[in-house]
Design an enzyme around this catalytic site. Sequence first.
Site, PDB file in Angstrom:
ATOM      1  N   ARG A 257       0.814  -1.212   0.000  1.00  0.00           N
ATOM      2  CA  ARG A 257       0.000   0.000   0.000  1.00  0.00           C
ATOM      3  C   ARG A 257       0.851   1.267   0.000  1.00  0.00           C
ATOM      4  O   ARG A 257       0.390   2.329  -0.424  1.00  0.00           O
ATOM      5  CB  ARG A 257      -0.943  -0.026   1.207  1.00  0.00           C
ATOM      6  CG  ARG A 257      -1.934   1.131   1.270  1.00  0.00           C
ATOM      7  CD  ARG A 257      -3.234   0.747   1.995  1.00  0.00           C
ATOM      8  NE  ARG A 257      -3.021   0.070   3.244  1.00  0.00           N
ATOM      9  CZ  ARG A 257      -2.956   0.674   4.437  1.00  0.00           C
ATOM     10  NH1 ARG A 257      -3.069   1.985   4.518  1.00  0.00           N
ATOM     11  NH2 ARG A 257      -2.785  -0.029   5.541  1.00  0.00           N
TER      12      ARG A 257
ATOM     13  N   TYR B 251     -14.633  21.642 -10.881  1.00  0.00           N
ATOM     14  CA  TYR B 251     -15.134  20.315 -11.257  1.00  0.00           C
ATOM     15  C   TYR B 251     -16.218  19.899 -10.263  1.00  0.00           C
ATOM     16  O   TYR B 251     -16.007  19.926  -9.048  1.00  0.00           O
ATOM     17  CB  TYR B 251     -13.930  19.383 -11.207  1.00  0.00           C
ATOM     18  CG  TYR B 251     -14.119  17.912 -11.362  1.00  0.00           C
ATOM     19  CD1 TYR B 251     -14.671  17.353 -12.505  1.00  0.00           C
ATOM     20  CD2 TYR B 251     -13.651  17.056 -10.363  1.00  0.00           C
ATOM     21  CE1 TYR B 251     -14.781  15.977 -12.642  1.00  0.00           C
ATOM     22  CE2 TYR B 251     -13.741  15.676 -10.489  1.00  0.00           C
ATOM     23  CZ  TYR B 251     -14.317  15.143 -11.636  1.00  0.00           C
ATOM     24  OH  TYR B 251     -14.416  13.784 -11.768  1.00  0.00           O
TER      25      TYR B 251
ATOM     26  N   ASP C 119      -5.977  22.432  -9.445  1.00  0.00           N
ATOM     27  CA  ASP C 119      -6.262  21.339 -10.361  1.00  0.00           C
ATOM     28  C   ASP C 119      -5.689  21.734 -11.727  1.00  0.00           C
ATOM     29  O   ASP C 119      -6.135  22.683 -12.345  1.00  0.00           O
ATOM     30  CB  ASP C 119      -7.771  21.108 -10.448  1.00  0.00           C
ATOM     31  CG  ASP C 119      -8.146  19.877 -11.263  1.00  0.00           C
ATOM     32  OD1 ASP C 119      -7.428  19.577 -12.240  1.00  0.00           O
ATOM     33  OD2 ASP C 119      -9.157  19.229 -10.949  1.00  0.00           O
TER      34      ASP C 119
ATOM     35  N   LYS D  80      -7.143  11.277 -17.337  1.00  0.00           N
ATOM     36  CA  LYS D  80      -7.353  12.025 -18.572  1.00  0.00           C
ATOM     37  C   LYS D  80      -6.075  12.073 -19.403  1.00  0.00           C
ATOM     38  O   LYS D  80      -5.692  11.060 -19.982  1.00  0.00           O
ATOM     39  CB  LYS D  80      -7.936  13.386 -18.216  1.00  0.00           C
ATOM     40  CG  LYS D  80      -9.307  13.225 -17.518  1.00  0.00           C
ATOM     41  CD  LYS D  80      -9.934  14.515 -17.111  1.00  0.00           C
ATOM     42  CE  LYS D  80     -11.370  14.346 -16.635  1.00  0.00           C
ATOM     43  NZ  LYS D  80     -11.495  13.609 -15.358  1.00  0.00           N
TER      44      LYS D  80
END
Length: 388
Positions: free
Chosen positions: A56, A109, A181, A206
């Site tokens: 992890r 967003y 962002d 993206k």
Amino acid sequence: MKRRDRTLITHAGNNPRANKGIVNPPVYHASTVLFDNVADMRARGRDKFNNVYYGRYGTPTTFALEETVAALEEADKAVAVPSGMGAIAGALMSFVGTGDHVLMVDTVYEPTRFFCDTQLKKFGVETSYYDPLIGAGITDLIQPNTKIVYLESPGSHTFEIQDVPAIAAAAHAKGCIVIMDNTWASPLYFKPYRHGVDLVVHAATKYLVGHSDVMMGIITMREEFYKQVKTQVHGMGFAVGGDDCYLALRGIRTLSARLAQHQEGGIALAKWLKDRLEVERVLHPALPDHPGHALWKRDFLGSSGLFGVVLKPAAEERVNAMIDGMELFGLGFSWGGYESLMVPSALGTARTATKWTAGPTVRIHAGLEDPQDLIEDLARGLDRLRGN
């Protein structure tokens, strides 16, 4: 020696000598990691974030991806998480607690707004939304308990360009962390750390991945924030699989070539749409008549394939007919892959500090198809809009 972006894209994160000459970092699948002895286990445990300690915390594949994105963005460190929303949540939660306040850009967003208005609120964190065009005037909105000023430029769906340096300077003067962002521009076309930003989030799903087949987020940051962010992200249980990291790395290797083509196609479509009688205005920062064009030209190094189009008043069924009949523009969420997309923008309830009263709006992502084929598809769509 300082490397330019296209060279970094090709070589950052690669270490063939450590991998038997293999060019691409191998895929490591790991949960359990075995140690040589108790002393080795304890030594690695004292610096879990920079060692292979447990799956992890990351593997060599994870670290190669994080090193590559950090180098591209001129950051000190990066942390990979399972989604763009995970990057946003992890970054915000790293710096706020009960009683704190966040200043969030109004054009953000929409899932970010949902997170602030539900999850952060549940933990006693207040969020206020501000006009993206406020610039240095944001200083008047900063409260004694404001911990974060959050930017997204261009704005989601409506593509306002923020004065990032002015906002960052005002925020820092009041002791706030600045988070941005940077998904639209990618690390190639905007360099946030040159403009005063402290942390950056990406929906790597993206442009970084670029092939519509991986969910991933990336947080980049200055060294001073790394341990705080990594501790928060690890505590939230976020981990990214080796296969996804490998696909993201492979996507990044072609980022400069892909993004140049997305930019070319996006501008070609925007210019063509601008002259159509059915179009009220095109929301593309690279167009000279865009209200934020001067700021875009000052601060950005390019534009991506994502932009908006405001149509002249039309019945909803006509707009739907335009979209439904598209052959090359898919109707689907996300963007940044090789395929073109078009979705209607529902903005009536997505703004609280500002108002959006323009006509029907659609968001377009220009993929890697031939722009002329896309233009012909758009022409047929606008015919349907008129009822032809």
